[in-house]
Design a protein around this motif. Sequence first.
Motif, PDB file in Angstrom:
ATOM      1  N   MET A 175       0.822  -1.188   0.000  1.00 37.14           N
ATOM      2  CA  MET A 175       0.000   0.000   0.000  1.00 37.14           C
ATOM      3  C   MET A 175       0.865   1.250   0.000  1.00 37.14           C
ATOM      4  O   MET A 175       0.566   2.206  -0.682  1.00 37.14           O
ATOM      5  CB  MET A 175      -0.924  -0.051   1.226  1.00 37.14           C
ATOM      6  N   LYS A 176       1.965   1.225   0.755  1.00 39.70           N
ATOM      7  CA  LYS A 176       2.836   2.398   0.827  1.00 39.70           C
ATOM      8  C   LYS A 176       3.502   2.687  -0.516  1.00 39.70           C
ATOM      9  O   LYS A 176       3.772   3.836  -0.834  1.00 39.70           O
ATOM     10  CB  LYS A 176       3.895   2.206   1.908  1.00 39.70           C
ATOM     11  N   VAL A 177       3.767   1.650  -1.305  1.00 33.27           N
ATOM     12  CA  VAL A 177       4.368   1.851  -2.626  1.00 33.27           C
ATOM     13  C   VAL A 177       3.417   2.638  -3.508  1.00 33.27           C
ATOM     14  O   VAL A 177       3.811   3.585  -4.189  1.00 33.27           O
ATOM     15  CB  VAL A 177       4.719   0.498  -3.285  1.00 33.27           C
ATOM     16  N   LEU A 198      -9.244  -0.568  -2.337  1.00 34.95           N
ATOM     17  CA  LEU A 198      -9.101  -0.075  -3.700  1.00 34.95           C
ATOM     18  C   LEU A 198      -9.187   1.449  -3.683  1.00 34.95           C
ATOM     19  O   LEU A 198     -10.242   2.026  -3.405  1.00 34.95           O
ATOM     20  CB  LEU A 198     -10.196  -0.661  -4.584  1.00 34.95           C
ATOM     21  N   ASN A 199      -8.088   2.093  -3.956  1.00 29.81           N
ATOM     22  CA  ASN A 199      -8.033   3.551  -4.015  1.00 29.81           C
ATOM     23  C   ASN A 199      -7.658   3.981  -5.421  1.00 29.81           C
ATOM     24  O   ASN A 199      -6.902   3.293  -6.111  1.00 29.81           O
ATOM     25  CB  ASN A 199      -6.994   4.102  -3.033  1.00 29.81           C
ATOM     26  N   LEU A 200      -8.149   5.119  -5.834  1.00 23.79           N
ATOM     27  CA  LEU A 200      -7.796   5.651  -7.136  1.00 23.79           C
ATOM     28  C   LEU A 200      -6.338   6.089  -7.130  1.00 23.79           C
ATOM     29  O   LEU A 200      -5.833   6.603  -6.137  1.00 23.79           O
ATOM     30  CB  LEU A 200      -8.685   6.837  -7.482  1.00 23.79           C
TER      31      LEU A 200
END
Length: 79
Positions: free
Chosen positions: A1-3, A41-43
Amino acid sequence: MKVLQSGFCWPSLFKNAHTMCKSCDRCQRLGKLTRKNMMPLNLILIVDLFYVWGIDFMRPFPMSFAYSYILVGVDYVSK
């Protein structure tokens, strides 16, 4: 997620993560992932070139072709 949040480009991120989880003994013993453990799920923010840029005037340098100043423009998206 951090990437993903930091904006790095890693086209095969999901494929590589899937391969790593398939080869990890601990992950295989865990069983199926629940919604709680799944990545949200994020844009992904898409930024055009020269969306964020800067300009700088550098001086003085040794004379070269009768010029001693340099005008530098930097695109901070693509560097």
